[in-house]
Structures are given as C-alpha cells and as structure tokens.
Design an enzyme around this catalytic site. Structure first.
Site: not given
Ligand code: 2E6
Ligand code: F3S
Length: 324
Positions: A50, A173, A135
């Site tokens: 994101h 997460t 997610e």
């Molecule tokens: C995948 C899972 C968790 O909106 P969110 O914080 O979940 O996602 P990103 O892409 O900003 O952060 C990484 C991520 C990917 N976190």
């Molecule tokens: Fe990154 Fe995986 Fe956490 S994408 S923010 S380590 S769940």
C-alpha cells in the site's frame, strides 16, 4: 539568519526501525524479478504493497495493477500482493490458466494457517481487523463459515458465537497493539473462555515501528509519518504517536504534502515511516526539514531488524539461463 538564531533547539528525532519490512522487501523484489524474468507486462492483483510511490515506480517498469484476476489475460503471469488472497482467488486464477506468483507475506500466510486450523477444529474465529482491508478478506476467505470480523466496539457487542467455550481471536498483522488488546479485553468480558492465537498475529515489523514511535513521541511537538492513506500500519503510527503524547502528528505520502504551518512554534519533530515506504521518501522529508532549520537529526533506535524472507518459489527456480 543562521539556523541557530532562527530557532535554537530545533531537532529531529528519527525512529528506527522505520520503513520497509521483510515482507514488503520480498514483495517488491518479486515484481521486479518477475519483470526481469518474464518481461513486461506482469500483472499484479491489487497494490503489491500500500504505497503510491512503489505502485507508480513498478507501473513505469511494466507492471499492470488490476483489481481482480478476471482482468488478467488468460495464460499471463499474475502476482498476488503481500496482503494475501483467499482460496477463491487462487481457484479463479487457476481456472483461467494464469501463472500465479504468490508474494503474500509469510507472516500473513501464518495467520491463514491458524484460521484453517481453528476452523478444522470447529471454532468460531473472531478476526480483529479493518473492514474492507485486503488482508482480512483473504484471511476470512480461508474459513468463511467460521470467521467473523470484529472491527469496531459495536462489533464486539453484536458478535454471536455457537459455543462460547470454542472461540478464538486472531488478527490482522498491522493493527495498533494497544487498540487490539482493548478489543480482546472487551471480547473476553463477553466470552471468558476466549482462546488466544498460538503466536502473535500483529507482526514484528508493526510492533517494532510502534515501539519506536511511542518511545520518541512524548518528546515530540510534531510527528511526521511517511506512508500512504490506505496503508494500515502507517495510519496506525499516527494514532500511536498521538496516544503516546506527541503534541501533533500528520501522515504524508511524500515531502510535497508537508505544510509549513505545521512547523510554526515547533522544536522537536519526530519522523518515521510505515512498513511499505521506501527510504527515499523519508530522505526527502529530512531534506525539507533541514532546509527550514531542522538539520540536527538523532536516530531513536529501539530494535535492530535482521529478518529477511526468501523469494517466492516460482522465482527461486533456476531456469539455467543467464538471468539467474
Ligand atoms: C502485507 C501485510 C501487512 O495496509 P497495510 O499496513 O496492511 O499494508 P502495507 O502494504 O502498507 O504494509 C505492508 C504489509 C503488507 N503489511
Ligand atoms: Fe511486513 Fe509482513 Fe508485517 S509485509 S508489515 S512483515 S505482515
């Protein structure tokens, strides 16, 4: 006027860890490697992570971002984003003969496995997370009959379970640790036998970035969080900073969104970034601040992250060519 005369005491506290986590690093590299290996275009279902800058940069290199696999031409390569997909999405891609490359973060996959396991044991699963986030859609899709989403306080009050002795909570997460524990406490008031997940679902990167911002927040007049508006973990950092005592906090996608008026009368400015944010964007914010007298930067380090994840299996295969 020199910087010192301008405003003595101007300083920047820079959170560490900040920025890319292991799952994001792997997901972005997955798209880059897929482009190298198969050539453009490579399709990506949803934003790989994101972050607007990441999506724009990969688009320039030949990635095509789509909302659903139905938009991908039959037989083409499609990358699943770091946030994960439900089994229904995998099946649909398979049926269309797509060549899927799975960039789901292994720590998201871990939560999927937990959901499957508790569903197999016929538990009701209360998934704490944000309505509409990719997610939770993926995780819920592993066991749609057993999973109920708990987002707001109202959801805590309204959720119903079949057997209060067989209920477990799991989570997205990237939530605020403190906010999640408040939800769990409220759920436990309703369901005293509520089971905990076998291990932390809020990932190490989310937790570490929150600890770092919490540590510096009480000293900060302003905290600047770099990250996109749909990035759950980035948005949480603003809330955590304010909760922990920052006088003000703002999220920006990049330095161009900073507002001069935020700096008026400020001395200590905290800077951090979400797990999907390239360091380049933080450097631009630091440059902006330095040009306005905030050149004194100290890092506030609360953890040293060493974790890395191997690339998806599909890209680890050696094709025997010059590319590997
Ligand atoms: C995948 C899972 C968790 O909106 P969110 O914080 O979940 O996602 P990103 O892409 O900003 O952060 C990484 C991520 C990917 N976190
Ligand atoms: Fe990154 Fe995986 Fe956490 S994408 S923010 S380590 S769940």
């Amino acid at each position: 006027m020199t910087v010192e005369q301008d405003n003595p005491g101007k300083r920047v506290l820079l959170a560490k860890p900040r920025g890319y986590c292991a799952g994001v690093d792997r997901a972005v590299e997955t798209v880059e490697k897929a482009l190298e290996r198969y050539g453009a275009p490579v399709y990506v279902r949803k934003e790989i992570v994101h972050n607007k800058h990441v999506v724009r940069t990969l688009t320039e290199r030949g990635a095509i971002f789509v909302e659903e696999t139905e938009e991908v031409p039959e037989g083409a390569h499609v990358v699943f984003s770091a946030h994960g997909v439900s089994p229904a999405v995998r099946e649909s891609a398979n049926e269309r003969g797509l060549r899927a490359i799975d960039a789901t973060c292994p720590l998201v996959t871990k939560v999927h496995q937990e959901a499957k396991r508790f569903a197999r044991d016929d538990y009701d699963i209360l998934l704490i997370g944000h309505h509409g986030h990719e997610e939770v859609e993926g995780t819920s899709g592993e066991a749609p009959e057993n999973v109920q989403l708990v987002d707001t306080e109202e959801d805590v009050a309204s959720v119903e379970v079949r057997d209060p002795s067989k209920v477990v909570w799991l989570s997205q997460t990237t939530l605020s640790v403190d906010e999640t524990m408040r939800r769990v406490d409220a759920l436990r008031e309703r369901f005293p036998e509520l089971s905990d997940p076998p291990s932390d679902d809020i990932c190490y990167a989310t937790q570490n970035r929150q600890v770092a911002v919490k540590t510096m927040a009480p000293e900060c007049d302003l905290v600047i969080v770099v990250g996109s508006g749909n990035s759950s973990n980035s948005v949480r950092l603003v809330e955590v900073a304010l909760d922990a005592g920052a006088r003000t906090a703002h999220r920006v996608d990049h330095a161009g969104e900073l507002d001069e008026t935020w700096l008026e009368g400020m001395r200590t400015v905290g800077v951090t970034s979400g797990a999907s944010v390239p360091e380049l964007l933080v450097e631009e914010v630091l440059r902006y601040l330095a040009e306005r007298g905030w050149a004194d930067v100290s890092e506030v380090t609360t953890a040293n992250e060493k974790i890395t994840f191997a690339l998806p299996r599909e890209l680890r295969k050696n094709l025997g060519g010059a590319r590997e």
